[in-house]
Write a protein that holds these residues in place. Structure first.
Motif, short mmCIF file in Angstrom:
data_model
loop_
_atom_site.label_atom_id
_atom_site.label_comp_id
_atom_site.label_asym_id
_atom_site.label_seq_id
_atom_site.Cartn_x
_atom_site.Cartn_y
_atom_site.Cartn_z
N ASN A 120 2.47 -0.31 9.54
CA ASN A 120 1.06 -0.49 9.92
C ASN A 120 0.86 -1.85 10.59
N ILE A 122 1.27 -4.80 9.61
CA ILE A 122 0.61 -5.89 8.88
C ILE A 122 0.94 -5.75 7.39
N GLY A 142 -0.60 -5.00 4.29
CA GLY A 142 -1.88 -4.40 3.92
C GLY A 142 -2.35 -4.80 2.53
N LEU A 143 -1.49 -4.59 1.55
CA LEU A 143 -1.91 -4.78 0.16
C LEU A 143 -2.38 -6.21 -0.11
N THR A 144 -1.72 -7.16 0.52
CA THR A 144 -2.07 -8.56 0.26
C THR A 144 -3.19 -9.05 1.17
N HIS A 170 8.80 -5.85 -5.01
CA HIS A 170 8.62 -5.97 -3.57
C HIS A 170 10.00 -6.18 -2.92
N CYS A 213 0.85 -1.20 0.00
CA CYS A 213 0.00 0.00 0.00
C CYS A 213 0.88 1.25 0.00
N THR A 214 1.89 1.26 0.87
CA THR A 214 2.81 2.40 0.89
C THR A 214 3.55 2.52 -0.43
N ASP A 270 6.39 -1.91 6.14
CA ASP A 270 7.29 -2.62 7.02
C ASP A 270 7.69 -3.98 6.44
N GLY A 271 6.79 -4.61 5.70
CA GLY A 271 7.15 -5.88 5.06
C GLY A 271 8.16 -5.65 3.95
N ASP A 272 7.88 -4.67 3.14
CA ASP A 272 8.72 -4.33 2.00
C ASP A 272 10.15 -3.99 2.44
#
Ligand SMILES: Cc1ncc(C[n+]2csc(CCOP(=O)(O)OP(=O)(O)O)c2C)c(N)n1
Lengths: 278, 379
Positions: free
Chosen positions: A127, A129, A131-133, A74, A57-58, A99-101
């Motif tokens: 966030n 989590i 988000g996008l997935t 990613h 999302c970011t 944060d995942g990225d």
């Protein structure tokens, strides 16, 4: 009578790409606004700015900003950004990522960019989590919360990413939350003017997914939680900072020092290779 | 100062470095892996001296993505790798395809699968060079067979990348990497150097992914003042992502047709004794060179053999092979692999023409006699 109101930051926005994909109540917009105000107050030339992001999302931020930008793979925003910066040092290169990225799939690039003191600004929107997935566990997800792939709570403790980047050698490290957009803006200004690697983590609300799964009925409820848990601490080291969902997530500027940047070091190498005196 | 031509006695890896610098490469990022590491070592020494930059990436993912970024900002950029490292780079190659960013990737093929034997050659990556990244795309891949050709094709790889706004793979192998031969480094006045086109429109009217008659877009570099968006997502002519079937179709056709429609300008091959060849050998890289000696010797004994060496493995020189094989009742690929080149050869030739593979399953380059023996065993 038709009244058209122009957004004061309109000139930095790809209006034709509106509306954004972000959910109502999402915190990313707040961070983008702080960023645009920061560049506006600094009077930076939009032609000198490049936004690089990975997927998430970011990661969508460059879609909406009228600067040069790349929305890449990613986890790979940092190496792409470093390539851009080294090829054209006059550009100010900003990395946007979740944060995942940034801290999971791209974690190796993050620590090495910090070690190198790479001339980049990284804005990581945390966030808690993916988000996008659609809401899977992240390396930042607090033990006390749930996601769609950690229905019994996460299997292990979360990363406190500011400690990680500080330990890896980052020369500017700060953490804020969407509850402090003005402090965030001031911090972004410092980061953009910082020589070398600057890293800002922003604790942000994902009301649609993280909020709903964890019992926050309205976006506002999650926002209030984030506001409450974020405590501003001045003058503490990143290793004293807390990342605790129940107690405190420490906010503030934790590292700000000068060291030779990666570009400066590469310029030194050029001189040596040409037999010039350093 | 204009660089003059000069004669060197160097390895295939060193010739790649000479070619890259001559072509204008000023950014290199890579992660050490045998048998490609000498390219990195030489680049780390040479590039800063000519005003360029060398970065040892933290891994191959970093390296391929760094060169994509550098090229987005206008630099001619390259990486070199081998086997496992080449596998790691595939997603990044797809990024270069989708954003139409010119980069050169050198794959020094080594024995595998997996870690295999680090220092030994193989010819197993030809299909990976074409299909290694996911979904639909086309790519250019050139395969050198001599030290001189390693230099020449490195220059061509950059020229093709800049012309077609595409990643270009330069294939080499563990034999060529370390083989030492005479190299004539062409002077700047003897070289043709291509630089990507720059947009001439005003930023308001500019569409970075609009295609002209040649199907190639003119994409601004970062810093040129066009606020250009380069996206790994499916995008329209503005570079904007939309989830729409027509935009997806146009996106895929764009990155494939720009190579397909220009394929006849990209094809490169070499052939000998093909006019009346009854048996045609098809071999590439180092095996192509050995096959050609074998065929020359066979001709002296009156055998009607010919040899065809594709240099552009992708796009595969189909028309030329069809012509070369027109009188051949047998077509045999000679490969240091169980067979990769044999696939495009089979796709290309007419039904009924016998196509088979002669696999040389040793990592040491064979002598022409070794190949003859193997042929007899097979026959
Ligand atoms: C190589 C690869 N693996 C997985 C994905 C799928 N994917 C896209 S975004 C994402 C995670 C998003 O979470 P985060 O980075 O925290 O960003 P957010 O969406 O929360 O802003 C994942 C796993 C991908 N695009 N590429």
């Amino acid at each position: 009578m038709e009244i058209t109101v122009q957004h004061p930051l309109e000139r930095y926005i790809r209006s034709e790409k509106m509306p954004t994909t972000w959910c109502p109540g999402c915190g990313i917009g707040t961070v983008v606004q702080s960023f645009l105000k920061a560049i506006d107050e600094l009077g930076l030339d939009p032609k000198d700015l490049v936004m690089i992001s990975g997927i998430g999302c970011t990661g969508r931020v460059p879609h909406y900003l009228k600067f040069d930008g790349a929305h890449v793979l990613h986890g790979r925003a940092i190496p792409v950004a470093l390539g851009v910066k080294l090829a054209n040092p006059k550009l100010k290169v900003v990395v946007w990522g979740g944060d995942g990225d940034i801290a999971s799939i791209g974690g190796n690039h993050l620590i090495h960019a910090a070690r190198r003191n790479a001339d980049l600004t990284v804005i990581m929107i945390n966030n808690f989590i993916y988000g996008l997935t659609g809401g899977q566990v992240a390396p930042t997800t607090p033990k006390e919360t749930v996601t769609y792939t950690s229905p019994y709570n996460p299997d292990s403790k979360p990363f406190d990413v500011i400690k990680l980047v500080a330990a890896a050698g980052a020369t500017y490290v700060a953490r804020w939350s969407t509850a402090y957009p003005v402090l965030l803006k001031e911090s972004i200004k410092k980061a953009l003017n910082h020589r070398g690697f600057s890293f800002i983590e922003v604790i942000s609300q994902c009301p649609e997914i993280f909020g709903r799964i964890n019992g926050f009925k309205e976006p506002y409820d999650l926002y209030l939680k984030i506001k409450k848990v974020g405590q501003i601490r001045r003058g503490i080291s990143p290793f004293e900072a807390k990342y605790d969902w129940n107690e405190e997530i420490s906010l503030g500027e934790f590292v700000n020092r000068e060291e030779p940047t990666y570009l400066e070091q590469l310029e030194e190498i050029k001189k040596k290779a040409r037999g010039e005196k350093a | 100062m204009m660089e003059k031509g000069k004669v060197l006695y160097v390895t295939g890896n060193e010739a790649v470095v000479e070619g890259a610098i001559a072509a204008g490469c000023r950014f290199y990022a890579g992660y050490p892996i045998t048998p490609s590491s000498e390219i990195a070592e030489e680049m780390s020494k040479r590039l800063p001296a000519v005003g360029g930059m060398y970065v040892q990436g933290e891994d191959e993912l970093a390296s391929i993505n760094m060169i994509v970024g550098a090229s987005m900002a206008g630099a001619k950029a390259m990486t070199a790798t081998s086997g496992p490292g080449y596998s790691l780079m595939q997603e990044g190659i797809g990024l270069a395809v989708a954003t139409e960013t010119p980069v050169v990737i050198v794959d020094v093929m080594r024995a595998g699968p997996s870690t295999g034997i680090a220092s030994k050659a193989w010819q197993g990556d030809l299909m990976q060079a074409r299909f290694g990244s996911h979904s639909d795309y086309e790519i250019i891949a050139l395969y050198a067979s001599s030290v001189q050709e390693a230099f020449d094709l490195t220059v061509e790889a950059f020229n093709l990348a800049e012309t077609y706004m595409s990643p270009v793979v330069l294939l080499s192998d563990g034999v060529l990497a370390r083989m030492r031969e005479r190299l004539y480094v062409k002077g700047q006045d003897e070289l043709v150097i291509v630089n990507r086109k720059k947009p001439t429109e005003s930023p308001e009217n500019y569409l970075p992914y609009k295609r002209g008659d040649d199907y190639i877009p003119t994409i601004a570099n970062f810093g040129d003042g066009y606020a250009v968006l380069k996206d790994s997502l499916t995008h329209d002519e503005r570079g904007y992502y939309y989830e729409r079937p027509d935009i997806q179709a146009k996106f895929v056709l764009g990155v494939t047709e720009k190579i397909r429609r220009n394929a006849s300008k990209i094809y490169r091959w070499q052939e000998e004794y093909t006019e009346d060849a009854e048996v045609l050998f098809v071999a590439s890289g180092v095996m192509g060179r050995i096959a050609s000696v074998m065929v020359r010797e066979a001709r002296q004994e009156g055998k009607k053999w010919g040899v065809f060496r594709p240099i552009s493995i992708w796009p595969f020189p189909e028309d030329a092979l069809r012509r070369a094989a027109r009188n051949a009742s047998k077509v045999i690929t000679i490969e240091m692999s169980v067979g990769k080149l044999v696939y495009p050869v089979k796709w290309t030739l007419r039904d009924g023409q016998e196509v088979s593979v002669l696999p040389w399953l040793s990592y040491e380059a064979p002598s022409p006699d070794d190949l003859l023996n193997l042929l007899e065993v097979k026959a």
